[in-house]
Motif scaffolding. Structure first.
Motif, PDB file in Angstrom:
ATOM      1  N   LEU A  57       0.834  -1.199   0.000  1.00  0.00           N
ATOM      2  CA  LEU A  57       0.000   0.000   0.000  1.00  0.00           C
ATOM      3  C   LEU A  57       0.869   1.249   0.000  1.00  0.00           C
ATOM      4  N   HIS A 394      -1.294  -5.092  -7.001  1.00  0.00           N
ATOM      5  CA  HIS A 394      -1.865  -4.115  -6.068  1.00  0.00           C
ATOM      6  C   HIS A 394      -1.806  -2.698  -6.637  1.00  0.00           C
ATOM      7  N   LYS A 395      -0.744  -2.363  -7.358  1.00  0.00           N
ATOM      8  CA  LYS A 395      -0.681  -1.035  -7.990  1.00  0.00           C
ATOM      9  C   LYS A 395      -1.827  -0.868  -8.978  1.00  0.00           C
ATOM     10  N   GLN A 398      -5.129  -0.381  -7.101  1.00  0.00           N
ATOM     11  CA  GLN A 398      -5.196   0.967  -6.511  1.00  0.00           C
ATOM     12  C   GLN A 398      -5.423   2.034  -7.573  1.00  0.00           C
ATOM     13  N   LYS A 402      -8.768   4.481  -7.575  1.00  0.00           N
ATOM     14  CA  LYS A 402      -8.646   5.943  -7.711  1.00  0.00           C
ATOM     15  C   LYS A 402      -9.414   6.445  -8.921  1.00  0.00           C
ATOM     16  N   LEU A 408      -8.555   5.907  -1.067  1.00  0.00           N
ATOM     17  CA  LEU A 408      -8.265   4.876  -0.069  1.00  0.00           C
ATOM     18  C   LEU A 408      -7.771   5.467   1.250  1.00  0.00           C
ATOM     19  N   TYR A 501      -9.107  -2.569   0.681  1.00  0.00           N
ATOM     20  CA  TYR A 501     -10.066  -2.351  -0.398  1.00  0.00           C
ATOM     21  C   TYR A 501     -11.501  -2.614   0.060  1.00  0.00           C
TER      22      TYR A 501
END
Length: 640
Positions: A57, A394-395, A398, A402, A408, A501
Motif C-alpha cells: 500500500l 496491487h498497484k 489501486q 482511484k 483509499l 479495499y
C-alpha cells in the motif's frame, strides 16, 4: 530432465521481468535494465535472501489503515451472494439447454465462470453458515445447494457450442479455458474440504468381490464432481492449444492477435487472457490423456493431434512469462496507470510499407482490461515466489480504485454527491464516478452484451488475486523450498492491502444492490443506486454523460468500424488465418427476447424512473456482474 531445464530457464526470465516497474506512456522499456529479485520460493540451495515486502500500500494509506484484527463473517453478505446466484440461475439459465439462452458464446463462458467461482465460495462458507447454533442448516440442504449448481455447470459443458467458439476470436477461445479451469478448482476445493480420502491409512475403494459389508461401499468415496475433471481438463487443453496460434512475433515484437479475421490488432484483453490462461494451465491443469479428436481427424493443425501434457507443464509457464514480458513493454497503459484497449499497425495494407510496430493506439479504457491480468499476476507469484508480481497487481487495483473516484486514504468517495444539484452527474474520474466503477457505456444505457459483462469480470479476478497466500503444494512441487520469514511478510502485506479495499467494495456493493428490481435482478449502471432518489430530469446520454468518448474506439459496445484501420477486403497478401479457422463473421450480439418490448424501453428510456431499464435493460450479464461484485465483497471483506 528437459522439463526441469525449461523450467529453470523460464524462472530466469521471470526474475528478469518480475521487478519491472510501470513505465510512463511513450517511453521505451530497456529490457536489460529490468531489475532482478530474489524469489521467496527456491530450489536446492538458497543463493540469496529475498527482501520481505513491507507493504503493498502507499505510505499514506498504510498510516490511515486500521488494524481491526480477526473478523467474524457477516452472513447477510453471504445471503446476498446466495440470492444473486439464485436469481441468475432461476431467471436466466435453461437446464434443458445447458446454457443461458440470451447470452452469446463468450458471455456464457464468463457466466459459467461466475457460477463456478460462487459455488467454490459457497462450499468454503458452509462451515460458517453453521457457526451460529440458533440457525443451524441441515447438512443435506447445504450439500443439495452445492450439487444443484454443480449439475447446472455440468449441463453447461454440454450446452457450450464448442465447435462454434473455435471459429471465433482468440479472446473468445481463452474465456473457455479460464472457465473450465475455474470449475476444476471449484471441484477440487469442495473435494478437499469434505471428501478428503484417507490415503495415509491406505484405505482405498474396495475391489469388486471383496466387500465385507455395506459400509465398504461408502469408504473413501470421492466427490462425484471429480469424475468430470478429465472432461473439463480436455476442453481447457484443446482451447488453449487453439488460442496459442494467436501468439505472433512478426508484428510488434510479440503479443497475441485479437481476431484473425480482421486487420492485426493486439489488444490488452487477449494478451491478459493469454497470460492468465497460461499460468492457470500451469498451476491447475491436471493433465489430459484423452486422445479424442476435436475436429477434422485429418487436419494437421488439430490440437488433439499434439502431444498431450501433464500437470505443471513448463510450456504454460513459459507462455505466461513471455506474455507478461511483452505486455509490460508494449506501452499499453495511460497516465493513470490503466490499461488502454490496444494497438494497430499503421500502414499495414500499404504495399510499400514495412512497418511492423504497434504504433496506432486505441486509448479506450474498459474495466475488464484492468481485471483479467490480476489472475495472471497472482498465478505468476504462485509459480515463482517473486513478490513484484503481487506489487504490480496491487498497484493496478489501486489505480482502478482511484479512477473510480474513491480515495483509499480517507476511505470515502472523492466527491460529495450531496452537494450536487438534482440532475447533475458526479465528475468522471477515468473509470467511474462517485467511487463506483463504470464503463463508458453505463451512464447512457448504451452497453452491448460485451459491455454489460465487463465489470463482473474485473471483480471475479480481483477475488482471485486477493485470496490468502499459500505455499506451493508439496505433492506438485516437492523440490520447492520457502523462505519462511519473507513469505510471512508477503502474506501479511497482501492480506492488509486487500483488506484496505473493503471500504470501496462495501461502497460499490451498496450502490449495486440498490439497482435491483423487484425480482432481485441487478442493473448495469451501479452509480444509479446512489443517484436515483435525488435525480431530476432526463437521464444522461452519450452527449452529456461526462465521459470522453472521443479518446478511442469502443468497438465492443458500438461495433467494429468498417474502415481500413480495422478491416481488410480479404485480398491483402499480408492476410493470414490459421488453417483450422473458418471465415465466419464475428459473433453477433443477441437482441433481448421480445423485440417490441425492447424498442419501447429504448424509446421511453430517457424519462423512466429506473435508468437501468434503458437499452438492453437487466440481463444475465448484468446479473453476473452483481454476483461477482458481491462475491468479491464477501471473500475480501467478510470471509474469515
Amino acid at each position: 530432465m528437459i522439463q526441469s531445464l525449461v523450467r529453470v530457464t523460464c524462472l530466469g526470465a521471470v526474475l528478469a521481468v518480475g521487478g519491472a516497474a510501470y513505465r510512463l506512456p511513450g517511453l521505451d522499456v530497456d529490457k536489460s535494465s529490468l531489475l532482478r529479485e530474489c524469489p521467496i520460493f527456491f530450489t536446492s540451495t538458497k543463493r540469496c535472501d529475498p527482501i520481505a515486502p513491507k507493504s503493498f500500500l502507499p505510505a499514506n494509506v498504510v498510516s490511515a489503515s486500521k488494524d481491526e484484527g480477526p473478523r467474524s463473517p457477516d452472513l447477510n453478505v453471504l445471503a446476498s451472494v446466495l440470492e444473486a446466484i439464485h436469481v441468475m440461475q432461476t431467471e436466466y439459465f435453461a437446464p434443458w439447454l445447458g446454457t443461458w439462452p440470451e447470452a452469446i458464446d463468450w458471455t456464457a463462458a464468463v457466466m459459467g465462470t461466475h457460477v463456478s467461482g460462487a459455488v467454490r465460495s459457497i462450499s468454503e462458507a458452509l462451515v460458517h453458515i453453521n457457526s451460529d447454533n440458533e440457525s443451524v442448516v441441515d447438512w443435506k440442504l447445504e450439500s443439495n445447494l452445492v450439487d444443484k449448481y454443480f449439475t447446472q455447470i455440468m449441463a453447461s459443458y454440454f450446452g457450450q457450442d464448442a465447435f462454434a467458439i473455435r471459429n471465433e476470436a482468440y479472446d473468445d477461445i481463452l474465456w473457455v479455458v479460464l472457465g473450465w479451469l475455474e470449475t476444476i478448482q471449484s471441484v477440487n476445493a469442495h473435494s478437499d474440504l469434505y471428501f478428503n480420502l484417507n490415503i495415509q491409512d491406505k484405505v482405498a475403494m474396495p475391489e469388486a468381490g471383496s466387500f465385507q459389508g455395506i459400509s465398504d461401499f461408502f469408504l473413501n468415496q470421492p466427490y462425484h464432481g471429480s469424475l468430470w475433471i478429465p472432461a473439463f481438463a480436455h476442453r481447457a487443453r484443446i482451447f488453449w492449444d487453439l488460442a496459442s496460434y494467436g501468439w505472433d512475433t512478426k508484428l510488434c515484437g510479440g503479443g497475441m492477435v485479437w481476431n484473425p479475421r480482421l486487420l492485426p490488432y493486439k489488444n490488452a484483453i487477449t494478451n491478459e487472457l493469454y497470460i492468465a490462461a497460461s499460468i492457470s494451465m500451469y498451476l491447475y491443469f491436471p493433465g489430459d490423456e484423452n486422445p479424442s479428436p476435436f475436429h477434422g481427424a485429418g487436419n494437421p493443425n488439430d490440437p488433439a493431434r499434439r502431444p498431450r501434457s501433464g500437470p505443471r507443464d513448463a510450456k504454460y509457464l513459459k507462455a505466461a512469462v513471455e506474455g507478461y514480458k511483452w505486455l509490460i513493454s508494449s506501452n499499453m497503459t495511460d497516465e493513470q496507470g490503466l490499461y488502454i484497449d490496444g494497438f494497430h499497425i499503421s500502414g499495414y495494407l500499404d504495399s510499400g510499407n514495412n512497418n511492423t510496430r504497434c504504433d496506432q493506439r486505441n486509448n479506450m479504457v474498459l474495466s475488464y482490461n484492468q481485471g483479467v491480468l490480476l489472475t495472471g499476476l497472482r498465478g505468476l507469484w504462485e509459480a515463482t515466489g517473486a513478490s513484484s508480481f503481487l506489487s504490480d497487481g496491487h498497484k493496478l487495483i489501486q489505480n482502478v480504485i482511484k479512477a473510480s473516484g474513491y480515495d483509499l486514504t480517507s476511505d470515502t468517495a472523492i466527491d460529495d454527491i450531496s452537494s450536487l444539484r438534482p440532475g447533475r452527474l458526479p465528475r468522471w474520474h477515468g473509470l467511474g464516478r462517485a467511487g463506483i466503477m463504470e464503463d463508458p457505456c453505463d451512464a447512457s444505457g448504451t452497453c452491448s452484451q460485451d459491455g454489460q459483462t465487463f465489470k463482473g469480470i474485473f471483480f471475479h479476478h480481483l477475488t482471485t488475486f486477493c485470496a490468502p497466500l499459500a505455499v506451493p503444494p508439496s505433492e506438485l512441487e516437492p523440490d520447492i523450498r520457502v523462505d519462511a520469514r519473507a513469505f510471512a511478510a508477503a502474506r501479511e502485506s497482501h492480506m492488509k492491502a486487500c483488506s484496505a479495499y473493503s471500504g470501496w467494495l462495501k461502497h460499490s456493493a451498496r450502490a449495486a444492490l440498490r439497482t435491483r428490481d423487484s425480482d432481485g435482478k441487478f442493473g448495469q449502471w451501479w452509480t444509479a443506486g446512489l443517484l436515483a432518489d435525488r435525480w431530476a430530469g432526463p437521464w444522461p446520454t452519450t452527449a452529456d454523460d461526462g465521459v470522453p468518448h472521443e479518446i478511442g474506439t469502443d468497438y465492443r459496445d458500438y461495433g467494429v468500424p468498417n474502415d481500413t484501420t480495422w478491416r481488410a477486403d480479404g485480398r491483402s497478401p499480408k492476410s493470414r488465418r490459421p488453417a483450422f479457422l473458418s471465415p465466419n463473421p464475428d459473433q453477433a450480439q443477441k437482441p433481448l427476447a421480445g423485440g417490441a418490448g425492447n424498442a419501447k424501453r429504448q424509446a421511453d428510456g430517457a424519462n423512466t424512473r429506473d435508468p437501468n431499464t434503458r437499452g438492453r435493460g437487466r440481463t444475465v450479464e448484468t446479473q453476473g456482474g452483481g454476483l461477482a461484485l458481491l462475491r468479491a465483497y464477501w471473500k475480501i471483506a467478510h470471509a474469515p
